[in-house]
Scaffold this motif. Sequence first.
Motif, PDB file in Angstrom:
ATOM      1  N   TYR A 643       0.833  -1.203   0.000  1.00  0.00           N
ATOM      2  CA  TYR A 643       0.000   0.000   0.000  1.00  0.00           C
ATOM      3  C   TYR A 643       0.870   1.258   0.000  1.00  0.00           C
ATOM      4  O   TYR A 643       0.669   2.198   0.765  1.00  0.00           O
ATOM      5  N   GLY A 644       1.854   1.271  -0.916  1.00  0.00           N
ATOM      6  CA  GLY A 644       2.827   2.355  -0.964  1.00  0.00           C
ATOM      7  C   GLY A 644       2.473   3.429  -1.975  1.00  0.00           C
ATOM      8  O   GLY A 644       1.666   3.233  -2.890  1.00  0.00           O
ATOM      9  N   VAL A 645       3.098   4.583  -1.808  1.00  0.00           N
ATOM     10  CA  VAL A 645       2.858   5.750  -2.659  1.00  0.00           C
ATOM     11  C   VAL A 645       3.753   5.667  -3.889  1.00  0.00           C
ATOM     12  O   VAL A 645       4.974   5.574  -3.763  1.00  0.00           O
ATOM     13  N   ALA A 646       3.141   5.712  -5.075  1.00  0.00           N
ATOM     14  CA  ALA A 646       3.903   5.733  -6.320  1.00  0.00           C
ATOM     15  C   ALA A 646       3.877   7.101  -6.970  1.00  0.00           C
ATOM     16  O   ALA A 646       4.821   7.485  -7.663  1.00  0.00           O
ATOM     17  N   ASP A 647       2.799   7.840  -6.755  1.00  0.00           N
ATOM     18  CA  ASP A 647       2.593   9.131  -7.419  1.00  0.00           C
ATOM     19  C   ASP A 647       2.347  10.193  -6.355  1.00  0.00           C
ATOM     20  O   ASP A 647       1.267  10.265  -5.770  1.00  0.00           O
ATOM     21  N   LEU A 648       3.350  11.030  -6.098  1.00  0.00           N
ATOM     22  CA  LEU A 648       3.222  12.042  -5.055  1.00  0.00           C
ATOM     23  C   LEU A 648       2.160  13.079  -5.391  1.00  0.00           C
ATOM     24  O   LEU A 648       1.424  13.534  -4.517  1.00  0.00           O
ATOM     25  N   SER A 699      -8.244  -2.883  -1.177  1.00  0.00           N
ATOM     26  CA  SER A 699      -9.207  -2.311  -2.122  1.00  0.00           C
ATOM     27  C   SER A 699      -9.927  -1.088  -1.569  1.00  0.00           C
ATOM     28  O   SER A 699     -10.431  -0.265  -2.331  1.00  0.00           O
ATOM     29  N   GLU A 700      -9.998  -0.945  -0.226  1.00  0.00           N
ATOM     30  CA  GLU A 700     -10.743   0.156   0.377  1.00  0.00           C
ATOM     31  C   GLU A 700      -9.833   1.162   1.074  1.00  0.00           C
ATOM     32  O   GLU A 700     -10.246   1.866   1.988  1.00  0.00           O
ATOM     33  N   ASP A 701      -8.591   1.237   0.622  1.00  0.00           N
ATOM     34  CA  ASP A 701      -7.624   2.156   1.211  1.00  0.00           C
ATOM     35  C   ASP A 701      -7.988   3.595   0.849  1.00  0.00           C
ATOM     36  O   ASP A 701      -7.968   3.979  -0.314  1.00  0.00           O
ATOM     37  N   LYS A 702      -8.341   4.401   1.868  1.00  0.00           N
ATOM     38  CA  LYS A 702      -8.682   5.803   1.640  1.00  0.00           C
ATOM     39  C   LYS A 702      -7.468   6.707   1.768  1.00  0.00           C
ATOM     40  O   LYS A 702      -7.537   7.894   1.442  1.00  0.00           O
ATOM     41  N   ILE A 703      -6.370   6.183   2.254  1.00  0.00           N
ATOM     42  CA  ILE A 703      -5.183   6.986   2.494  1.00  0.00           C
ATOM     43  C   ILE A 703      -4.240   6.940   1.290  1.00  0.00           C
ATOM     44  O   ILE A 703      -3.806   7.968   0.781  1.00  0.00           O
ATOM     45  N   GLY A 730     -11.742  -5.520   0.657  1.00  0.00           N
ATOM     46  CA  GLY A 730     -12.187  -5.175   2.001  1.00  0.00           C
ATOM     47  C   GLY A 730     -11.108  -4.629   2.908  1.00  0.00           C
ATOM     48  O   GLY A 730     -11.411  -4.159   4.004  1.00  0.00           O
ATOM     49  N   GLU A 731      -9.846  -4.685   2.481  1.00  0.00           N
ATOM     50  CA  GLU A 731      -8.774  -4.177   3.331  1.00  0.00           C
ATOM     51  C   GLU A 731      -8.608  -2.674   3.142  1.00  0.00           C
ATOM     52  O   GLU A 731      -8.836  -2.138   2.060  1.00  0.00           O
ATOM     53  N   GLN A 732      -8.173  -2.027   4.205  1.00  0.00           N
ATOM     54  CA  GLN A 732      -7.935  -0.592   4.166  1.00  0.00           C
ATOM     55  C   GLN A 732      -6.429  -0.337   4.217  1.00  0.00           C
ATOM     56  O   GLN A 732      -5.665  -1.054   3.587  1.00  0.00           O
ATOM     57  N   HIS A 733      -6.024   0.690   4.950  1.00  0.00           N
ATOM     58  CA  HIS A 733      -4.603   1.055   4.963  1.00  0.00           C
ATOM     59  C   HIS A 733      -3.892   0.251   6.042  1.00  0.00           C
ATOM     60  O   HIS A 733      -3.910   0.608   7.217  1.00  0.00           O
ATOM     61  N   GLY A 734      -3.275  -0.838   5.651  1.00  0.00           N
ATOM     62  CA  GLY A 734      -2.716  -1.794   6.593  1.00  0.00           C
ATOM     63  C   GLY A 734      -3.645  -2.985   6.675  1.00  0.00           C
ATOM     64  O   GLY A 734      -4.835  -2.823   6.897  1.00  0.00           O
TER      65      GLY A 734
END
Length: 777
Positions: A643-648, A699-703, A730-734
């Motif tokens: 769940y890492g950032v690719a596009d700042l 799939s539900e990561d809002k961050i 159903g997973e979020q951030h973490g």
Amino acid sequence: AMACFMPLVADSASFGTRTSAVPQHSRRMLNVPVDHAPKLRMLNDPLMASCVGTALTMLIANSQRRQTTRRHPRGLSGVAALRRCSSHRTSLQAEPQAQEVRSYGSWESPITAAFVTAAGVGLGSLKCDPDAELYWLEARPEEGGRQVICRYAPNDASASERSGVDVIPKEHNARTRVHEYGGAAHILGPDGDGVIYSNFKDQRLYWNKADGSVVILTPPEETGNPRYRFADAILDMERNRLICVREDHTDPQPANVQNTICAVALDGSFGMTVLLSGQDFYAAPRLNPKGDKLAFITWDHPHMPWDDTELRVANLRPEGDVAVIETICGGNGQGTSVLQPAWSPDGVLHFVADSSGWWNLYKCTGWTSEEPTSCLVQKEADFAGAAPGWVLGGQNYSFLEDGRVATCYKDSATGASRLVIIAKDGSFHEFGQEYLPGLVGGLCTCPDGKFLYFLGGSPDAPSGIYKWSIPKTEEAVPCELIACSVRDEMRVDPSYISSPKPIEFPTGDGEIAHGYYYAPRNPSFQAPEGTLPPLLVKAHGGPTACTGTSLSLGMQFWTSRGFAVLDVDYRGSTGYGRAYRNRLKGNWGLTDVEDVCAGAQYLVKEGMVAAGKLAIDGGSAGGFTTLAALAFNDVFTAGCSLYGVADLAALAGDTHKFESRYLDRLVGKYPEDKDVYEARSPICHVDQLACPILLLQGSEDKIVPPNQAEVMYEAVKSRNIPCALKIYEGEQHGFRRSENIQDALNSELSFYASVFGFEAAGEDVPRLDIANFGAKM
């Protein structure tokens, strides 16, 4: 958007003299002048105070494991209890045998992904009611990540093996979404009458009374999408209400979300009154014993809680509305981080501030004196906990019944926690591992004045809840483990445990970075003579946070298979003072990347790991560091971004309010500094990628929205680079669900096995489908 879990945290100094928008490390090997740098320093004591609160609340359990009725040993001292936790004979007890010779990475290990997720529960948020009954919060991923408030009841026949009984309904989950990371989702009811908590599904406040009745305190939602979120409450019994942080999502656009301090009636009328508004953020409303002063923390964009905050006190009229507001500490562009206000029983305001460059504990000595605040213990140590500010409700000190104050910090000389008891006259005594476990946090004083409860653990034994007889002088007795996070039959034989060794290594600009080295360890296997282990470098989330050294079976999953692990506290991490924390200001994607690369190269230089088998992984902000290290350097040969950032740039425009301006200080203002964002975004430099990448996402990561992983995957795949993408529904951030945590671990192991050319042991490790595998890059 970058903190892993909550989970579980920089000021005016800039890093070196670098101002270029283009990463200077672009497509080159980092060459640190090792000969002129300090030698690798491994401290004798492997314990380091770390994200205790976060680590202790993120231990996980598995629905496939049956519940047990066995109890952990009672009445053990802290040291003895830790030994018992780590040496209790289990299915993981290693039998004496000749070691089999097998290549690193392919060792069989009883610490499987299923075992990792089955081993325990999370423990946190300790509270005592007026009758001295202890409560805590349990994280249970075997119930889909549900968080449950429990009461300590060792004599109750229905109690768990931790001697806890649930005090909320099975259909409820005590978790708030304020700031998305939450925290402080519950308090104890008036005079210990039950619990008041935020239920995750509808975000309403519920008061479950001791007699079994339930009062719903906040109104229902008609849209199905909760408008209000509540957290960090305090009781105001004179006015029959509670006071809390409220987050209003009537307009869910981050710029339009409204944060206030709000009063909520306790009579079930759904009455709400906004007491304080106008600032971007509020935290820690704390009412003094007389009920006429309300302390609170506030800050505005683009600051974060660890950057620049302000402690204010509002004078309350008898009716409960705000009269006059005074500033106690911070504000006016001072660049001071003020956190964790609390009133002592005799009405003295305490707080934590980094005015000296370190988060030290202060008290307010008077409202009109020339020196209105004084430092209780001035040390070059952080007394705020490992990663403060990410979740609400943190407080790293506790008032004792006799007027003294208990707090704790990380001892930089030994790496272990030191618990400090400060007397009213300013004298203090420190206590260490002769009485306590290696890591201490989450202090909670028993109202009878006899005991101090806290969360504790060590790198080689499970975490748990401890009870300590409060000493009157410097003489003390060892603490007692009363609730262990891991079931008896799931404890690991110590011969499988690799203990972290704190290290320092040279990095860019002639500076030093920190980390923890874990050597491969398995009593049943040894590697062929003359070979070196693969290295997995871990980059923590945040990025303004730190790694931890509490026992992590997820870490031992790798070392017991023959991997060496380097867990890096890159420059910008917490726990090393404000100057170190500020090294990341304007330099995210530069200093952190330099440090993970420098750490790997240093271990290669020292002959500790194989130069051609260097992998890196990280979650959230650590995922960005992972992707940037792969895009702009040739150090690593494989990587995994969780769940890492690719596009700042996409993150700057597509994340929640709390972190919507975080990048202003880490990278630059957007869109004014658009060129900087593009220069540091891995998605803009896929043409420079030349090694396999695994992407794992909820799939539900809002961050960090899943589209970033999807775009990165398609871009890498189009360049014929071996890659794989898994999105967990159903997973979020973490990841919180045990089955997904298991699959993520096994997928990463299978990925490295394919890339490094070894056979991963275990029937539960299926071969991962990797696009372009075998293709010529």
